[in-house]
Motif scaffolding. Structure first.
Motif, PDB file in Angstrom:
ATOM      1  N   UNK A  76      -6.332 -34.196  16.049  1.00 12.14           N
ATOM      2  CA  UNK A  76      -6.632 -32.769  16.158  1.00 12.14           C
ATOM      3  C   UNK A  76      -7.951 -32.376  15.508  1.00 12.14           C
ATOM      4  N   UNK A  77      -8.554 -33.279  14.723  1.00 16.45           N
ATOM      5  CA  UNK A  77      -9.793 -32.956  14.008  1.00 16.45           C
ATOM      6  C   UNK A  77     -10.967 -32.898  14.987  1.00 16.45           C
ATOM      7  N   UNK A  78     -11.780 -31.833  14.942  1.00 12.46           N
ATOM      8  CA  UNK A  78     -12.965 -31.785  15.803  1.00 12.46           C
ATOM      9  C   UNK A  78     -13.980 -32.851  15.395  1.00 12.46           C
ATOM     10  N   UNK A  79     -14.444 -33.623  16.372  1.00 19.94           N
ATOM     11  CA  UNK A  79     -15.518 -34.595  16.148  1.00 19.94           C
ATOM     12  C   UNK A  79     -16.669 -34.198  17.065  1.00 19.94           C
ATOM     13  N   UNK A  80     -17.787 -33.781  16.476  1.00 16.94           N
ATOM     14  CA  UNK A  80     -18.917 -33.273  17.252  1.00 16.94           C
ATOM     15  C   UNK A  80     -20.075 -34.258  17.134  1.00 16.94           C
ATOM     16  N   UNK A  81     -20.553 -34.718  18.273  1.00 14.75           N
ATOM     17  CA  UNK A  81     -21.656 -35.682  18.293  1.00 14.75           C
ATOM     18  C   UNK A  81     -22.979 -34.943  18.159  1.00 14.75           C
ATOM     19  N   UNK A  82     -23.760 -35.298  17.146  1.00 21.45           N
ATOM     20  CA  UNK A  82     -24.996 -34.574  16.863  1.00 21.45           C
ATOM     21  C   UNK A  82     -26.132 -35.560  16.597  1.00 21.45           C
ATOM     22  N   UNK A  83     -27.342 -35.024  16.630  1.00 23.26           N
ATOM     23  CA  UNK A  83     -28.530 -35.766  16.222  1.00 23.26           C
ATOM     24  C   UNK A  83     -29.406 -34.824  15.416  1.00 23.26           C
ATOM     25  N   UNK A  84     -29.370 -34.995  14.112  1.00 23.38           N
ATOM     26  CA  UNK A  84     -30.195 -34.145  13.261  1.00 23.38           C
ATOM     27  C   UNK A  84     -31.675 -34.301  13.572  1.00 23.38           C
ATOM     28  N   UNK A  85     -32.107 -35.541  13.803  1.00 23.66           N
ATOM     29  CA  UNK A  85     -33.510 -35.816  14.089  1.00 23.66           C
ATOM     30  C   UNK A  85     -33.965 -35.107  15.358  1.00 23.66           C
ATOM     31  N   UNK A  86     -33.202 -35.276  16.448  1.00 26.56           N
ATOM     32  CA  UNK A  86     -33.592 -34.677  17.727  1.00 26.56           C
ATOM     33  C   UNK A  86     -33.489 -33.145  17.686  1.00 26.56           C
ATOM     34  N   UNK A  87     -32.525 -32.644  16.918  1.00 28.07           N
ATOM     35  CA  UNK A  87     -32.403 -31.188  16.793  1.00 28.07           C
ATOM     36  C   UNK A  87     -33.623 -30.610  16.085  1.00 28.07           C
ATOM     37  N   UNK A  88     -34.095 -31.306  15.031  1.00 25.68           N
ATOM     38  CA  UNK A  88     -35.299 -30.840  14.333  1.00 25.68           C
ATOM     39  C   UNK A  88     -36.538 -30.899  15.222  1.00 25.68           C
ATOM     40  N   UNK A  89     -36.529 -31.844  16.154  1.00 24.72           N
ATOM     41  CA  UNK A  89     -37.658 -31.951  17.095  1.00 24.72           C
ATOM     42  C   UNK A  89     -37.578 -30.907  18.201  1.00 24.72           C
ATOM     43  N   UNK A  90     -36.462 -30.162  18.264  1.00 21.97           N
ATOM     44  CA  UNK A  90     -36.335 -29.089  19.240  1.00 21.97           C
ATOM     45  C   UNK A  90     -35.736 -29.482  20.563  1.00 21.97           C
ATOM     46  N   UNK A  91     -35.167 -30.684  20.670  1.00 21.36           N
ATOM     47  CA  UNK A  91     -34.528 -31.126  21.903  1.00 21.36           C
ATOM     48  C   UNK A  91     -33.347 -30.197  22.210  1.00 21.36           C
ATOM     49  N   UNK A  98     -19.733 -23.884  15.376  1.00 16.41           N
ATOM     50  CA  UNK A  98     -18.605 -23.217  16.045  1.00 16.41           C
ATOM     51  C   UNK A  98     -17.292 -23.926  15.716  1.00 16.41           C
ATOM     52  N   UNK A  99     -17.326 -25.261  15.659  1.00 12.52           N
ATOM     53  CA  UNK A  99     -16.111 -26.021  15.339  1.00 12.52           C
ATOM     54  C   UNK A  99     -15.632 -25.709  13.928  1.00 12.52           C
ATOM     55  N   UNK A 100     -16.574 -25.586  12.990  1.00  9.10           N
ATOM     56  CA  UNK A 100     -16.211 -25.230  11.615  1.00  9.10           C
ATOM     57  C   UNK A 100     -15.573 -23.844  11.586  1.00  9.10           C
ATOM     58  N   UNK A 101     -16.200 -22.882  12.267  1.00 10.04           N
ATOM     59  CA  UNK A 101     -15.671 -21.509  12.285  1.00 10.04           C
ATOM     60  C   UNK A 101     -14.278 -21.450  12.906  1.00 10.04           C
ATOM     61  N   UNK A 102     -14.056 -22.271  13.929  1.00 12.42           N
ATOM     62  CA  UNK A 102     -12.792 -22.230  14.671  1.00 12.42           C
ATOM     63  C   UNK A 102     -11.688 -22.988  13.959  1.00 12.42           C
ATOM     64  N   UNK A 103     -12.001 -24.172  13.431  1.00 13.38           N
ATOM     65  CA  UNK A 103     -10.976 -25.079  12.910  1.00 13.38           C
ATOM     66  C   UNK A 103     -10.646 -24.844  11.439  1.00 13.38           C
ATOM     67  N   UNK A 104     -11.632 -24.464  10.652  1.00 15.30           N
ATOM     68  CA  UNK A 104     -11.417 -24.305   9.206  1.00 15.30           C
ATOM     69  C   UNK A 104     -11.043 -22.852   8.918  1.00 15.30           C
TER      70      UNK A 104
END
Length: 277
Positions: A54-69, A81-87
């Motif tokens: 039941x735990x949300x697992x969100x696939x992310x890339x900090x590097x690519x997000x900082x590059x604006x992808x 959103x997962x934190x706001x919804x689940x916690x």
């Protein structure tokens, strides 16, 4: 990695009930590999009582997000959103006497000493009197800020900077506690229930015995302590034991307070105070 397993274990030991997983560097692997890593993470969470399915697992890339992808900046939004919804919103102890562990100490020229930290419980207002346990001083709050913004009142859960009148910079340090005067007493001895991490979890590979002297991390304090295991005398990694601890200096203690035990730069145990002696 071992550190992830260690943190999941410690989170469970100190009472963290809800976890959201950010699976970082997701741009670096193919989908099948990432699926496998996610399964391993869910198995780890399930093993520690978090209900991995039941735990949300969100696939992310900090590097690519900082590059604006765009793909990966959207993933960061999905994580929030997962934190706001689940916690769920945590229960804040606003009616209890004020208490804040000191994380850092600063000096503002001409104004005084500033202590920063997260308010553990209660409410603090401008003009309130406080006691700095560990420093043995009382003071008056003459300024309150959060992230550079002035505030009239701080509540449990807020990260704040507190300006204290007439307190010397060298009198206060990380590990001290700012509290409502007379609301909490510092002590050196306590009983606790402790889980000793196994070698597989990054802990010790050999037993501990009465006379063991590790470091106890209590709130923001780091204090050496002598362990007494009573009649048991010896405890092995992977066991949960009862012990009595005598700290090297007085620290504000109370039943239910969680702590970590470290040795040589690694966490070897996690426990909860059961009684203050």
């Amino acid at each position: 990695m071992p550190q992830t397993a260690e943190h999941v274990l410690l989170a469970r030991q100190v009472g963290v009930n809800h976890v959201v997983v950010a699976l970082n560097k997701a741009e670096a692997g193919d989908e099948e590999l990432i699926d496998l890593v996610e399964l391993e993470v869910r198995d780890l969470l399930t093993a520690h009582g978090y209900g991995g399915d039941s735990v949300p697992v969100v696939r992310v890339s900090g590097l690519k997000a900082l590059e604006g992808d765009p793909r990966w900046t959207t993933s960061i939004e999905a994580l929030l959103d997962a934190v706001d919804t689940y916690v769920p919103m945590p229960e804040r102890y606003l009616d209890a006497p004020f208490l804040m562990p000191v994380e850092n100490v600063l000096t503002i020229t001409g104004r005084g000493t500033v202590v920063t930290g997260a308010v553990e419980r209660g409410t603090l207002r401008l003009g309130d009197r406080v006691e700095v346990l560990g420093a043995g001083v009382e003071s008056v709050v003459t300024g309150l800020e959060t992230f550079g913004k002035p505030m009239e009142e701080a509540q449990a859960g807020d990260n704040v900077a507190v300006l204290l009148r007439g307190v010397p910079r060298d009198a206060v340090r990380r590990g001290h506690v700012v509290a409502a005067p007379g609301s909490v007493v510092a002590r050196r001895r306590f009983s606790a229930r402790v889980y000793l991490l196994s070698g597989r979890e990054g802990g010790r590979t050999t037993p501990v015995s009465t006379g063991y002297r590790p470091q106890f991390y209590i709130r923001t304090a780091d204090v050496v302590g002598d362990v007494d295991l009573g009649e048991v005398a010896v405890a092995r990694p992977g066991e949960t034991v009862t012990m009595t601890v005598e700290l090297g200096r007085e620290v504000p203690l109370e039943p239910g307070l969680g702590f970590a035990i470290r040795e040589g730069g690694r966490t070897v145990g996690a426990g909860t105070v059961t009684a203050v002696v």
